[in-house]
Design an enzyme around this catalytic site. Sequence first.
Site, mmCIF file in Angstrom:
data_model
loop_
_atom_site.group_PDB
_atom_site.id
_atom_site.type_symbol
_atom_site.label_atom_id
_atom_site.label_comp_id
_atom_site.label_asym_id
_atom_site.label_seq_id
_atom_site.Cartn_x
_atom_site.Cartn_y
_atom_site.Cartn_z
ATOM 1 N N ILE A 95 -39.115 -80.584 30.491
ATOM 2 C CA ILE A 95 -38.227 -80.847 29.344
ATOM 3 C C ILE A 95 -38.601 -79.786 28.319
ATOM 4 O O ILE A 95 -39.701 -79.803 27.761
ATOM 5 C CB ILE A 95 -38.402 -82.268 28.794
ATOM 6 C CG1 ILE A 95 -37.849 -83.283 29.797
ATOM 7 C CG2 ILE A 95 -37.679 -82.407 27.453
ATOM 8 C CD1 ILE A 95 -37.884 -84.719 29.327
ATOM 9 N N PRO A 96 -37.705 -78.822 28.087
ATOM 10 C CA PRO A 96 -38.074 -77.551 27.439
ATOM 11 C C PRO A 96 -38.188 -77.587 25.914
ATOM 12 O O PRO A 96 -37.358 -77.004 25.209
ATOM 13 C CB PRO A 96 -36.936 -76.626 27.882
ATOM 14 C CG PRO A 96 -35.751 -77.535 27.959
ATOM 15 C CD PRO A 96 -36.289 -78.839 28.494
ATOM 16 N N CYS A 97 -39.216 -78.200 25.400
ATOM 17 C CA CYS A 97 -39.408 -78.179 23.947
ATOM 18 C C CYS A 97 -39.687 -76.760 23.455
ATOM 19 O O CYS A 97 -39.587 -76.491 22.252
ATOM 20 C CB CYS A 97 -40.510 -79.142 23.522
ATOM 21 S SG CYS A 97 -42.039 -79.032 24.459
ATOM 22 N N HIS A 98 -40.007 -75.834 24.373
ATOM 23 C CA HIS A 98 -40.196 -74.434 23.975
ATOM 24 C C HIS A 98 -38.876 -73.783 23.574
ATOM 25 O O HIS A 98 -38.871 -72.700 22.986
ATOM 26 C CB HIS A 98 -40.856 -73.633 25.101
ATOM 27 C CG HIS A 98 -40.067 -73.559 26.373
ATOM 28 N ND1 HIS A 98 -40.109 -74.545 27.337
ATOM 29 C CD2 HIS A 98 -39.210 -72.621 26.840
ATOM 30 C CE1 HIS A 98 -39.314 -74.217 28.341
ATOM 31 N NE2 HIS A 98 -38.750 -73.052 28.064
ATOM 32 N N ARG A 99 -37.746 -74.449 23.851
ATOM 33 C CA ARG A 99 -36.436 -73.910 23.464
ATOM 34 C C ARG A 99 -35.942 -74.456 22.125
ATOM 35 O O ARG A 99 -34.787 -74.277 21.771
ATOM 36 C CB ARG A 99 -35.401 -74.230 24.553
ATOM 37 C CG ARG A 99 -35.696 -73.569 25.884
ATOM 38 C CD ARG A 99 -34.694 -73.949 26.957
ATOM 39 N NE ARG A 99 -35.224 -73.629 28.283
ATOM 40 C CZ ARG A 99 -34.889 -74.252 29.398
ATOM 41 N NH1 ARG A 99 -33.984 -75.230 29.355
ATOM 42 N NH2 ARG A 99 -35.442 -73.910 30.551
#
Length: 261
Positions: free
Chosen positions: A163-167
Amino acid sequence: MSQEPTIRDVEQALAGLATAAPEGLADRILIETGAVDRMVVMVGPLGPLCIVFNELGIAGCAPVEHWDGYRDRHPGRPVVEVDTMPAQLAAQTRRALETGKLGRLPVDLSGLTPFQREVLRKTAEIPPGEVRPYGWVAREIGKPGAVRAVGTALNKNPVPVLIPCHRVSRSDGSLGAYAYGSEMKRGLLEQEGLDPSVVDDYATRRVRFVGTRRGREFCHPTCRHAKRILDENRIEFSSARTAEAAGYRPCRDCRPTAKAS
């Protein structure tokens, strides 16, 4: 005349029958009874990842070198390391790691609040190589005033990378911090085809949206449509209000003026 055995005699006889349990038996019993989560190591975009799973799906994800710190922040249930995970779940996990899209991969978010789950599900919709600010997530879930709470929820993400919290970026357009360091955040975006220095440049110049004069549409700067705008057709905006006042309509894909559906 034989003498009746004493309690001590019985205890000594029983002690002689004792044998050591087979190695790993305790872990197998815990796994079979569902009392623990399991963990395997898989190849990730920037190196090996510890992937935690249970009967509900993937329950955790962390770089191998950050595993101890991850467990401190996400204590959860006990974890037993194993060699393999179920074939279908393994295939879905590899596909998610390779494509950057969660797809149908089941994820166990049961330890989070309903709000936190809502934030993470929305974050999972951000395409690879694109970035959205905290405010976008807040508006998309129908809670535009909860920008700070969105950041807190992302910090609770038990399955980063998947789940891309880096985005997700700061409201000022800058990339901001990351649980495993800003360099990893930038590295993940680079793997997805986004040059972090471009994001830095937009943030420094206070450009929040870009539009195309040809189609009279405006997007988030990293939207796939924005990346295709020719220089002679490109126009930059400091706010959605400014773009709309100039007669530009919001992109239907990146939804720069997101509203809950």
